[in-house]
Design a protein around this motif. Structure first.
Motif, PDB file in Angstrom:
ATOM      1  N   ASP A 115      65.585  41.206  43.054  1.00  0.00           N
ATOM      2  CA  ASP A 115      66.060  39.900  43.523  1.00  0.00           C
ATOM      3  C   ASP A 115      65.535  39.569  44.924  1.00  0.00           C
ATOM      4  O   ASP A 115      66.278  39.195  45.824  1.00  0.00           O
ATOM      5  N   ARG A 116      64.235  39.683  45.104  1.00  0.00           N
ATOM      6  CA  ARG A 116      63.587  39.349  46.372  1.00  0.00           C
ATOM      7  C   ARG A 116      62.704  38.124  46.185  1.00  0.00           C
ATOM      8  O   ARG A 116      61.904  38.054  45.244  1.00  0.00           O
ATOM      9  N   ALA A 117      62.816  37.171  47.079  1.00  0.00           N
ATOM     10  CA  ALA A 117      61.935  36.010  47.049  1.00  0.00           C
ATOM     11  C   ALA A 117      60.496  36.454  47.281  1.00  0.00           C
ATOM     12  O   ALA A 117      60.243  37.501  47.878  1.00  0.00           O
ATOM     13  N   VAL A 118      59.557  35.641  46.804  1.00  0.00           N
ATOM     14  CA  VAL A 118      58.131  35.937  46.947  1.00  0.00           C
ATOM     15  C   VAL A 118      57.495  34.901  47.865  1.00  0.00           C
ATOM     16  O   VAL A 118      57.674  33.696  47.685  1.00  0.00           O
ATOM     17  N   ILE A 119      56.748  35.380  48.862  1.00  0.00           N
ATOM     18  CA  ILE A 119      56.009  34.511  49.771  1.00  0.00           C
ATOM     19  C   ILE A 119      54.539  34.882  49.665  1.00  0.00           C
ATOM     20  O   ILE A 119      54.172  36.043  49.853  1.00  0.00           O
ATOM     21  N   THR A 120      53.685  33.899  49.337  1.00  0.00           N
ATOM     22  CA  THR A 120      52.265  34.180  49.195  1.00  0.00           C
ATOM     23  C   THR A 120      51.453  33.395  50.218  1.00  0.00           C
ATOM     24  O   THR A 120      51.823  32.295  50.619  1.00  0.00           O
ATOM     25  N   PHE A 121      50.322  33.992  50.629  1.00  0.00           N
ATOM     26  CA  PHE A 121      49.406  33.371  51.588  1.00  0.00           C
ATOM     27  C   PHE A 121      48.038  33.232  50.914  1.00  0.00           C
ATOM     28  O   PHE A 121      47.411  34.235  50.558  1.00  0.00           O
ATOM     29  N   VAL A 122      47.610  31.995  50.755  1.00  0.00           N
ATOM     30  CA  VAL A 122      46.359  31.711  50.054  1.00  0.00           C
ATOM     31  C   VAL A 122      45.235  31.483  51.054  1.00  0.00           C
ATOM     32  O   VAL A 122      45.333  30.616  51.925  1.00  0.00           O
ATOM     33  N   ASP A 123      44.160  32.255  50.924  1.00  0.00           N
ATOM     34  CA  ASP A 123      42.997  32.099  51.797  1.00  0.00           C
ATOM     35  C   ASP A 123      41.811  32.819  51.183  1.00  0.00           C
ATOM     36  O   ASP A 123      41.490  33.955  51.537  1.00  0.00           O
ATOM     37  N   THR A 124      41.146  32.166  50.245  1.00  0.00           N
ATOM     38  CA  THR A 124      40.033  32.788  49.534  1.00  0.00           C
ATOM     39  C   THR A 124      38.999  31.744  49.132  1.00  0.00           C
ATOM     40  O   THR A 124      39.359  30.628  48.744  1.00  0.00           O
ATOM     41  N   PRO A 125      37.713  32.082  49.189  1.00  0.00           N
ATOM     42  CA  PRO A 125      36.705  31.168  48.662  1.00  0.00           C
ATOM     43  C   PRO A 125      36.731  31.109  47.140  1.00  0.00           C
ATOM     44  O   PRO A 125      36.163  30.204  46.527  1.00  0.00           O
ATOM     45  N   GLY A 126      37.401  32.071  46.521  1.00  0.00           N
ATOM     46  CA  GLY A 126      37.516  32.107  45.066  1.00  0.00           C
ATOM     47  C   GLY A 126      37.620  33.536  44.569  1.00  0.00           C
ATOM     48  O   GLY A 126      37.379  34.498  45.303  1.00  0.00           O
ATOM     49  N   ALA A 127      37.988  33.696  43.313  1.00  0.00           N
ATOM     50  CA  ALA A 127      38.008  35.025  42.712  1.00  0.00           C
ATOM     51  C   ALA A 127      36.586  35.570  42.612  1.00  0.00           C
ATOM     52  O   ALA A 127      35.624  34.814  42.480  1.00  0.00           O
ATOM     53  N   TYR A 128      36.440  36.885  42.706  1.00  0.00           N
ATOM     54  CA  TYR A 128      35.112  37.496  42.667  1.00  0.00           C
ATOM     55  C   TYR A 128      34.443  37.235  41.311  1.00  0.00           C
ATOM     56  O   TYR A 128      35.016  37.519  40.259  1.00  0.00           O
ATOM     57  N   PRO A 129      33.202  36.680  41.311  1.00  0.00           N
ATOM     58  CA  PRO A 129      32.543  36.312  40.052  1.00  0.00           C
ATOM     59  C   PRO A 129      31.595  37.368  39.509  1.00  0.00           C
ATOM     60  O   PRO A 129      30.787  37.080  38.632  1.00  0.00           O
ATOM     61  N   GLY A 130      31.673  38.599  40.005  1.00  0.00           N
ATOM     62  CA  GLY A 130      30.737  39.633  39.575  1.00  0.00           C
ATOM     63  C   GLY A 130      30.946  40.092  38.138  1.00  0.00           C
ATOM     64  O   GLY A 130      32.016  39.894  37.539  1.00  0.00           O
ATOM     65  N   ILE A 131      29.915  40.705  37.581  1.00  0.00           N
ATOM     66  CA  ILE A 131      29.968  41.163  36.186  1.00  0.00           C
ATOM     67  C   ILE A 131      31.083  42.176  35.986  1.00  0.00           C
ATOM     68  O   ILE A 131      31.790  42.154  34.967  1.00  0.00           O
ATOM     69  N   ASP A 132      31.269  43.091  36.958  1.00  0.00           N
ATOM     70  CA  ASP A 132      32.304  44.111  36.796  1.00  0.00           C
ATOM     71  C   ASP A 132      33.691  43.490  36.731  1.00  0.00           C
ATOM     72  O   ASP A 132      34.560  43.944  35.970  1.00  0.00           O
ATOM     73  N   ALA A 133      33.911  42.414  37.498  1.00  0.00           N
ATOM     74  CA  ALA A 133      35.204  41.733  37.448  1.00  0.00           C
ATOM     75  C   ALA A 133      35.405  41.054  36.098  1.00  0.00           C
ATOM     76  O   ALA A 133      36.506  41.090  35.524  1.00  0.00           O
ATOM     77  N   GLU A 134      34.347  40.457  35.582  1.00  0.00           N
ATOM     78  CA  GLU A 134      34.444  39.815  34.269  1.00  0.00           C
ATOM     79  C   GLU A 134      34.702  40.852  33.174  1.00  0.00           C
ATOM     80  O   GLU A 134      35.479  40.619  32.238  1.00  0.00           O
ATOM     81  N   GLU A 135      34.070  42.002  33.293  1.00  0.00           N
ATOM     82  CA  GLU A 135      34.252  43.056  32.296  1.00  0.00           C
ATOM     83  C   GLU A 135      35.689  43.560  32.271  1.00  0.00           C
ATOM     84  O   GLU A 135      36.187  43.981  31.216  1.00  0.00           O
ATOM     85  N   ARG A 136      36.357  43.525  33.420  1.00  0.00           N
ATOM     86  CA  ARG A 136      37.735  44.011  33.483  1.00  0.00           C
ATOM     87  C   ARG A 136      38.763  42.893  33.289  1.00  0.00           C
ATOM     88  O   ARG A 136      39.951  43.107  33.495  1.00  0.00           O
ATOM     89  N   GLY A 137      38.318  41.693  32.915  1.00  0.00           N
ATOM     90  CA  GLY A 137      39.248  40.638  32.531  1.00  0.00           C
ATOM     91  C   GLY A 137      39.716  39.768  33.676  1.00  0.00           C
ATOM     92  O   GLY A 137      40.922  39.539  33.814  1.00  0.00           O
ATOM     93  N   GLN A 138      38.793  39.241  34.469  1.00  0.00           N
ATOM     94  CA  GLN A 138      39.159  38.404  35.609  1.00  0.00           C
ATOM     95  C   GLN A 138      39.976  37.178  35.187  1.00  0.00           C
ATOM     96  O   GLN A 138      41.050  36.919  35.733  1.00  0.00           O
ATOM     97  N   ALA A 139      39.469  36.444  34.211  1.00  0.00           N
ATOM     98  CA  ALA A 139      40.152  35.217  33.781  1.00  0.00           C
ATOM     99  C   ALA A 139      41.531  35.528  33.199  1.00  0.00           C
ATOM    100  O   ALA A 139      42.505  34.804  33.458  1.00  0.00           O
ATOM    101  N   GLU A 140      41.604  36.597  32.426  1.00  0.00           N
ATOM    102  CA  GLU A 140      42.889  36.975  31.806  1.00  0.00           C
ATOM    103  C   GLU A 140      43.914  37.351  32.865  1.00  0.00           C
ATOM    104  O   GLU A 140      45.092  36.994  32.773  1.00  0.00           O
ATOM    105  N   ALA A 141      43.473  38.064  33.895  1.00  0.00           N
ATOM    106  CA  ALA A 141      44.393  38.488  34.955  1.00  0.00           C
ATOM    107  C   ALA A 141      44.973  37.294  35.690  1.00  0.00           C
ATOM    108  O   ALA A 141      46.175  37.246  35.979  1.00  0.00           O
ATOM    109  N   ILE A 142      44.137  36.309  35.982  1.00  0.00           N
ATOM    110  CA  ILE A 142      44.616  35.096  36.656  1.00  0.00           C
ATOM    111  C   ILE A 142      45.546  34.316  35.742  1.00  0.00           C
ATOM    112  O   ILE A 142      46.603  33.826  36.172  1.00  0.00           O
ATOM    113  N   ALA A 143      45.176  34.197  34.467  1.00  0.00           N
ATOM    114  CA  ALA A 143      46.000  33.445  33.510  1.00  0.00           C
ATOM    115  C   ALA A 143      47.382  34.071  33.357  1.00  0.00           C
ATOM    116  O   ALA A 143      48.396  33.361  33.296  1.00  0.00           O
ATOM    117  N   VAL A 144      47.434  35.387  33.301  1.00  0.00           N
ATOM    118  CA  VAL A 144      48.735  36.067  33.183  1.00  0.00           C
ATOM    119  C   VAL A 144      49.594  35.801  34.412  1.00  0.00           C
ATOM    120  O   VAL A 144      50.800  35.564  34.302  1.00  0.00           O
TER     121      VAL A 144
END
Length: 278
Positions: A110-139
């Motif tokens: 029961d703890r509130a969540v505080i997030t800080f956004v500061d990114t040019p974007g998710a890493y677009p490398g092949i290794d990130a895609e192989e490990r499910g980049q889009a799926e991780a963000i969607a979840v």
């Protein structure tokens, strides 16, 4: 000075691309800077329990004005060594899964969540895609839309596309006046539309990526003033202004019953950008 302001009071003399440059300023405060100023007893949690730790996302538990909270934020790094270690603030799937693990832990206790956004974007490398980049963000989008605890999102610099959205679903979204939030960078947009990245200034205006534009569209709820000439000129003052806005937002959303808060958050996500939440 009031920490928040309406779009009408924002400084309109600064162009959209100038704000992009301010959002990217190398001396601008990052997540770790704000953690040091705003929170007490921060304990960092690492690893996604599936692959590895991702230093591009900093996650942990802390006290905010005496209240236990979970803290999640992008971290770019200051010098070349840090930037390489942090992957320039571009998370890989394990970063988003680490954030998800911390959010689920926050809900359990029961703890509130505080997030800080500061990114040019998710890493677009092949290794990130192989490990499910889009799926991780969607979840993360799915889980954050249903999380029972309050969520406050602060856009402190660059808000780049899905990389930002992966920790960007909240009950209240706060944005610094010189931060930006967009589906693509101005340079990338110019390269696609005109095959000429030098037209980034023109595309920045068209993208409507400034706090003023996003407030009018209902994408962000509060625009926070920055110290004169930008947050990089005074980390302490920037932290003070952001602290006030986060505290006000957290107090406000915490008063709303959980079921109602989740319903409102979901509708806000579904209608993001159509102006219904002005």
């Amino acid at each position: 000075m009031d920490a928040s302001m309406s779009d009408e009071s924002a400084n309109s003399s600064v162009s959209a691309f100038e704000r992009v440059q301010l959002a990217r300023h190398p001396e601008r405060p990052y997540t770790i800077d704000y953690i040091e100023y705003l929170f007490e007893d921060f304990v960092e949690l690492k690893g996604d329990r599936r692959f590895a730790d991702d230093p591009a996302l900093v996650c942990g538990m802390a006290l905010f004005h005496g209240r236990p909270v979970a803290v999640i934020g992008h971290q770019k790094g200051r010098d070349i060594k840090q930037r390489r270690h942090r992957n320039f603030g571009m998370p890989k799937p394990e970063g988003y899964r680490k954030a998800l693990r911390v959010m689920n832990t926050a809900e359990k206790f029961d703890r509130a969540v505080i997030t800080f956004v500061d990114t040019p974007g998710a890493y677009p490398g092949i290794d990130a895609e192989e490990r499910g980049q889009a799926e991780a963000i969607a979840v993360n989008l799915l889980v954050m839309s249903r999380l029972k605890v309050p969520i406050v999102v602060a856009i402190i610099g660059e808000g780049g596309s899905g990389g930002a959205l992966g920790i960007g679903v909240g009950d209240k979204t706060i944005m610094f006046e010189n931060a930006v939030y967009s589906v693509i960078s101005p340079e990338g947009c110019a390269a696609i539309l005109w095959k000429d990245s030098s037209k980034a200034s023109q595309s920045a205006e068209s993208l409507r990526l400034t706090a003023r534009d996003l407030y009018r569209l209902g994408v962000v709820d509060v625009v926070v003033r920055e110290p004169s000439e930008g947050s990089h000129t005074s980390h302490q003052e920037s932290a003070r202004l952001l602290d006030e806005s986060i505290l006000n937002a957290l107090n406000e959303v915490s008063k709303i019953p959980s079921a109602e808060r989740i319903a409102q958050r979901y509708q806000k996500l579904r209608h993001m950008g159509d102006g219904k939440f002005l």
